[in-house]
Design a protein around this motif. Structure first.
Motif, short mmCIF file in Angstrom:
data_model
loop_
_atom_site.label_atom_id
_atom_site.label_comp_id
_atom_site.label_asym_id
_atom_site.label_seq_id
_atom_site.Cartn_x
_atom_site.Cartn_y
_atom_site.Cartn_z
N UNK A 143 32.57 44.34 28.15
CA UNK A 143 32.29 45.05 29.40
C UNK A 143 33.51 45.81 29.91
N UNK A 144 33.26 46.97 30.49
CA UNK A 144 34.32 47.78 31.10
C UNK A 144 33.86 48.28 32.46
N UNK A 145 34.83 48.73 33.27
CA UNK A 145 34.47 49.34 34.54
C UNK A 145 33.75 50.65 34.28
N UNK A 146 32.82 51.04 35.15
CA UNK A 146 32.06 52.28 34.93
C UNK A 146 32.97 53.49 34.77
N UNK A 147 32.58 54.41 33.91
CA UNK A 147 33.37 55.62 33.67
C UNK A 147 33.53 56.46 34.94
N UNK A 148 32.60 56.27 35.88
CA UNK A 148 32.64 57.06 37.12
C UNK A 148 33.77 56.64 38.05
N UNK A 149 34.36 55.47 37.80
CA UNK A 149 35.46 55.01 38.65
C UNK A 149 36.69 55.85 38.37
N UNK A 150 37.29 56.48 39.41
CA UNK A 150 38.45 57.35 39.18
C UNK A 150 39.63 56.58 38.57
N UNK A 151 40.35 57.25 37.68
CA UNK A 151 41.59 56.78 37.06
C UNK A 151 41.36 55.59 36.12
N UNK A 152 40.73 54.54 36.61
CA UNK A 152 40.60 53.30 35.81
C UNK A 152 39.20 53.15 35.22
N UNK A 153 38.44 54.22 35.15
CA UNK A 153 37.13 54.15 34.51
C UNK A 153 37.27 53.74 33.05
N UNK A 154 36.51 52.77 32.62
CA UNK A 154 36.62 52.27 31.26
C UNK A 154 37.60 51.11 31.12
N UNK A 155 38.19 50.67 32.23
CA UNK A 155 39.15 49.56 32.20
C UNK A 155 38.42 48.29 31.77
N UNK A 156 38.93 47.58 30.76
CA UNK A 156 38.21 46.40 30.25
C UNK A 156 38.20 45.24 31.25
N UNK A 157 37.03 44.66 31.47
CA UNK A 157 36.89 43.53 32.37
C UNK A 157 37.73 42.34 31.89
N UNK A 158 37.80 42.17 30.56
CA UNK A 158 38.53 41.02 30.02
C UNK A 158 40.00 41.07 30.41
N UNK A 159 40.56 42.27 30.53
CA UNK A 159 41.98 42.35 30.92
C UNK A 159 42.16 42.06 32.40
N UNK B 3 42.78 55.43 24.24
CA UNK B 3 43.69 54.61 23.44
C UNK B 3 44.36 53.54 24.30
N UNK B 4 44.76 53.91 25.51
CA UNK B 4 45.39 52.93 26.40
C UNK B 4 44.42 51.81 26.75
N UNK B 5 43.16 52.14 26.97
CA UNK B 5 42.18 51.10 27.24
C UNK B 5 41.98 50.21 26.01
N UNK B 6 42.06 50.83 24.82
CA UNK B 6 41.94 50.05 23.58
C UNK B 6 43.11 49.08 23.44
N UNK B 7 44.30 49.53 23.84
CA UNK B 7 45.48 48.66 23.79
C UNK B 7 45.29 47.44 24.69
N UNK B 8 44.74 47.67 25.88
CA UNK B 8 44.51 46.55 26.80
C UNK B 8 43.50 45.56 26.21
N UNK B 9 42.46 46.08 25.56
CA UNK B 9 41.49 45.19 24.91
C UNK B 9 42.15 44.39 23.80
N UNK B 10 43.01 45.06 23.02
CA UNK B 10 43.70 44.38 21.94
C UNK B 10 44.69 43.34 22.45
N UNK B 11 45.24 43.61 23.62
CA UNK B 11 46.21 42.68 24.21
C UNK B 11 45.54 41.41 24.70
N UNK B 12 44.29 41.53 25.13
CA UNK B 12 43.63 40.44 25.85
C UNK B 12 43.62 39.12 25.09
#
Length: 335
Positions: A161-177, A41-50
């Motif tokens: 696009x998002x950061x790979x899920x394998x990245x600790x903590x910020x996996x799935x972080x949207x590139x657009x943000x 949900x937090x990652x979705x918020x960042x996408x919506x904010x972009x």
């Protein structure tokens, strides 16, 4: 410590008030719905904010000059429709599609600036409101009032696009943000450390001083509205990437009011001469989190419109009260 160096509680609240309000909103939503703090949900918020945050960059420039751009949402949506029209005609090269989108959005911004500075329309409210209506019709016209899908990956990558899920903590972080963060850092440096950035504040805060200083206000205003058009184009490309479609009907969505509210919440003023990138980012996050929270709480769309409407009214009220307090402080200091 001298009086000049003293930091009062009032100063702290004025600087951190919006951040504190954002934190309180997050705490309330965290208790109100267990889904709010989920990473997805937090990652979705960042996408919506972009998209709103990108539009806010240009809106802030206009507000600092004591202007406004009501065509921002329609411009962003029309950029997507321009690319959709090209796609319908068999043009699938991502470079051509992106170049056309960026060029169109920037051109609309330049026209808005030219209408204000060269044709001397009385206020940008008039010209940009007219442009909004023109773009709403144009967006529907060029795609025959239909949704267009099937954009190539090179066009949708930025918004999806998002950061790979394998990245600790910020996996799935949207590139657009991440792009938004970079743009905000660059624009902060631009506004605070360049002569043009200072000129923008001067034109909005004290037009007479700007004229006496030899600042070409017409060129500064044209630059701000052109930049607003460019940022709308980037936001339009992100929206196409997020949704995968270009839909002219979305030109009527309240992107402009969200951007205005975000900037005012962040410390900008309709009177001009005020506003920061940091404050605007906090304002954009506040609007996005509020919309997300209402959705998680299953609030009906009519209730969401009412709540956001009250937030916008409250933001404008804050601007008016802030201006009155500053005017009163100046009067007291002059005695």
């Amino acid at each position: 410590m001298t009086n000049e160096n003293k930091i009062t509680v009032k100063d702290v609240v004025s600087k951190l008030g919006t951040l504190i309000a954002l934190f309180i909103l997050c705490v309330i939503l965290a208790f109100a719905t267990p889904n709010f703090l989920k990473q997805s949900n937090l990652m979705a918020v960042l996408k919506q904010t972009t998209s709103n945050a990108l539009i806010c960059v240009g809106m802030l420039m206009c507000l600092i000059t004591a202007g406004i751009d009501l065509s921002v949402g329609a411009n962003a949506i029309t950029v997507g429709c321009v690319m959709g029209m090209m796609l319908k005609h068999g043009i699938t090269n991502p470079v051509l599609l992106l170049a056309a989108g960026l060029g169109f959005g920037t051109l609309i911004g330049w026209i808005n600036g030219t209408l204000l500075t060269r044709l001397h329309l009385p206020h940008p409210f008039v010209s940009t409101l007219g442009m909004k209506n023109v773009l709403c019709g144009f967006a529907l016209l060029i795609v025959d009032s239909k949704m267009v899908s099937g954009f190539p990956d090179g066009v949708t990558w930025l918004g999806s696009a998002t950061l790979p899920k394998s990245v600790p903590v910020i996996g799935g972080f949207p590139i657009c943000f991440l792009v938004v963060i970079l743009i905000y850092v660059v624009m902060h440096i631009f506004l605070t450390h360049t002569s043009l950035g200072r000129a923008i504040y001067c034109v909005g805060g004290n037009p007479d001083a700007a004229r006496m200083s030899g600042i070409n206000s017409a060129n500064v205003l044209t630059f701000c509205y052109t930049l607003s058009g460019f940022m709308c184009a980037v936001a339009g490309i992100v929206l196409v990437g997020r949704t995968g479609v270009a839909n002219g009907a979305n030109a009527l969505q309240p992107y402009d009011t969200d951007a205005i509210a975000s900037c005012i919440i962040g410390g900008a003023s309709f009177m001009g001469g005020k506003g920061t990138m940091v404050g605007t980012m906090i304002g954009a996050l506040t609007i996005a989190i509020l919309r997300n929270g209402l959705t998680l709480l299953n609030a009906q769309s009519d209730i969401q419109y009412i709540v956001i409407g009250f937030v916008i009214i409250f933001a404008v009220l804050i601007d008016v009260v802030r201006a009155q307090m500053e005017a009163r402080a100046r009067r007291l200091a002059a005695k």
